[in-house]
Design a protein around this motif. Structure first.
Motif, PDB file in Angstrom:
ATOM      1  N   GLY A 313      20.395  48.510  -1.510  1.00 10.35           N
ATOM      2  CA  GLY A 313      20.301  48.668  -2.948  1.00 10.35           C
ATOM      3  C   GLY A 313      20.876  47.474  -3.688  1.00 10.35           C
ATOM      4  N   ILE A 314      20.908  47.575  -5.020  1.00 12.90           N
ATOM      5  CA  ILE A 314      21.477  46.532  -5.878  1.00 12.90           C
ATOM      6  C   ILE A 314      22.853  46.997  -6.336  1.00 12.90           C
ATOM      7  CG2 ILE A 314      21.183  45.232  -8.021  1.00 12.90           C
ATOM      8  CD1 ILE A 314      18.164  45.702  -7.746  1.00 12.90           C
ATOM      9  N   PRO A 315      23.901  46.170  -6.196  1.00 15.02           N
ATOM     10  CA  PRO A 315      25.246  46.587  -6.605  1.00 15.02           C
ATOM     11  C   PRO A 315      25.307  47.031  -8.063  1.00 15.02           C
ATOM     12  CG  PRO A 315      25.360  44.560  -5.339  1.00 15.02           C
ATOM     13  CD  PRO A 315      23.905  44.832  -5.574  1.00 15.02           C
ATOM     14  N   ALA A 316      26.130  48.028  -8.322  1.00  9.95           N
ATOM     15  CA  ALA A 316      26.259  48.561  -9.689  1.00  9.95           C
ATOM     16  C   ALA A 316      26.717  47.478 -10.656  1.00  9.95           C
ATOM     17  CB  ALA A 316      27.244  49.729  -9.684  1.00  9.95           C
ATOM     18  N   GLY A 317      27.585  46.563 -10.187  1.00 12.21           N
ATOM     19  CA  GLY A 317      28.071  45.490 -11.055  1.00 12.21           C
ATOM     20  C   GLY A 317      26.950  44.613 -11.575  1.00 12.21           C
ATOM     21  N   ILE A 318      25.956  44.357 -10.717  1.00 11.38           N
ATOM     22  CA  ILE A 318      24.811  43.539 -11.133  1.00 11.38           C
ATOM     23  C   ILE A 318      23.938  44.317 -12.111  1.00 11.38           C
ATOM     24  CG2 ILE A 318      22.693  42.433 -10.319  1.00 11.38           C
ATOM     25  CD1 ILE A 318      24.214  41.712  -7.757  1.00 11.38           C
ATOM     26  N   MET A 319      23.717  45.601 -11.841  1.00 11.78           N
ATOM     27  CA  MET A 319      22.918  46.433 -12.751  1.00 11.78           C
ATOM     28  C   MET A 319      23.565  46.514 -14.136  1.00 11.78           C
ATOM     29  SD  MET A 319      20.213  47.360 -11.120  1.00 11.78           S
ATOM     30  CE  MET A 319      19.619  48.568 -12.309  1.00 11.78           C
ATOM     31  N   VAL A 320      24.885  46.681 -14.162  1.00 10.53           N
ATOM     32  CA  VAL A 320      25.595  46.741 -15.454  1.00 10.53           C
ATOM     33  C   VAL A 320      25.509  45.396 -16.166  1.00 10.53           C
ATOM     34  CG1 VAL A 320      27.855  47.023 -16.536  1.00 10.53           C
ATOM     35  CG2 VAL A 320      27.140  48.600 -14.741  1.00 10.53           C
ATOM     36  N   ALA A 321      25.646  44.302 -15.389  1.00 10.88           N
ATOM     37  CA  ALA A 321      25.587  42.966 -15.988  1.00 10.88           C
ATOM     38  C   ALA A 321      24.216  42.681 -16.602  1.00 10.88           C
ATOM     39  CB  ALA A 321      25.920  41.909 -14.939  1.00 10.88           C
TER      40      ALA A 321
END
Length: 335
Positions: A313-321
């Protein structure tokens, strides 16, 4: 006195946010690499599922979702406090370097101080807090002037500078580390929710149980600190003492969150703004809403990112950014 119409509006918004969180929980429990059919959720929650269903739900999904929700709440409250004491809409623990300070401390601890697995989980928030509080104190000192007090623009610029410098230190630290440890730190930097087991919930929960009620208790002081300093001095408030107490509170909340979830920014930037847009600037009204918005935003980002690409998956930090960076630019241009 708060107008009754505003209190009613707050209750409605809180109810909608709670419904959103419950709906996101329900959706997240049923999707993933090992699917769990929605008609089996309630029986499994009641202990009537198969071994596989109970393992997927109680050992993999629920702990991760609860950790994500709690961390988002902590980051949102930290951002609300920082924006109040700094009188700056751009203040956020990820933007002004507090998260980076916690990250460097965690990297040093992880690389050079081997600790047994059981104690490691509970020491993480303390180590992160130590690194974050040193960073916050340095940022505060460089931003403070005897003549004009705490300068909000300088605070953000100094924080961004510290964040970049600490990121450089992090790269130096991991450049000579073992590959396995480098992988862990790289995941932390990306904001990958790595602390996804029940012990991590017990590690972060006491910080919220103590600090959330304390922040609510200090909400009136936050209202005053958001005003100009001559006005605050006129009402007899000890500005520096209150600022330092609330700064320590904000740093502790951010450190507890990022020690478990990794380097996640922008939650503390967006959630307070959305809350204030909904119910106004009074912290008695906006803090509870900001907390729920922060928890839901991180839960939603992690649910989408975790299931968007197989298998990691894609890290949550990247999704939030991806959401937060444009919002940060918008605020920067507006201010």
């Amino acid at each position: 006195m708060i107008h009754p119409a505003l209190l009613r509006k707050q209750r409605v918004v809180l109810s909608v946010l709670l419904a959103l969180i419950i709906a996101t929980f329900a959706i997240a429990m049923g999707i993933g690499y090992s699917s769990l059919s929605y008609d089996r959720l309630i029986p499994t929650l009641l202990g009537q599922g198969t071994f596989k269903e109970e393992f997927v739900l109680f050992s993999i999904r629920l702990p991760r979702m609860i950790v994500t929700l709690l961390a988002g709440m902590a980051l949102a409250l930290s951002g609300s406090i920082l924006q109040g004491i700094a009188r700056n809409d751009l203040a956020d623990p990820g933007v002004i370097g507090i998260n980076s300070g916690a990250g460097v401390a965690l990297a040093v601890f992880f690389l050079f101080f081997p600790v047994k697995a059981g104690a490691f989980v509970y020491l993480l928030p303390l180590v992160a807090f130590a690194g974050a509080i040193v960073t916050a104190c340095l940022i505060y000192l460089f931003s403070y002037s005897k003549k004009s007090g705490l300068q909000s623009v300088r605070l953000v610029l100094t924080g961004v500078g510290f964040s970049m410098a600490l990121s450089g230190i992090m790269i130096v630290l991991i450049s000579s580390a073992e590959r396995e440890k480098v992988d862990f730190i790289a995941k932390w930097l990306a904001g990958n929710i790595w602390g996804s087991d029940w012990p991590f919930i017990w590690a972060i929960l006491p910080w919220l149980v103590i600090l959330v009620p304390f922040a609510f208790y200090k909400s009136q002081r936050l209202n005053l600190l958001s005003l100009n300093e001559p006005v605050v001095i006129g009402v007899g408030l000890e500005i520096e003492k209150e600022r330092l107490v609330l700064l320590v509170t904000a740093v502790a909340l951010a450190a507890a969150a990022v020690s478990i979830t990794g380097g996640i920014a922008f939650i503390g930037l967006m959630a307070p703004h959305i809350a204030k847009a909904l119910v106004g600037p009074r912290h008695q009204l906006s803090l509870p809403i900001a907390i729920l918005i922060g928890g839901w935003l991180l839960l939603f980002a992690d649910t989408i990112g975790h299931n968007l690409v197989d298998p990691e998956g894609i890290p949550a930090g990247i999704m939030v950014a991806l959401i937060g960076a444009p919002y940060f630019i918008y605020l920067l241009l507006r201010k």
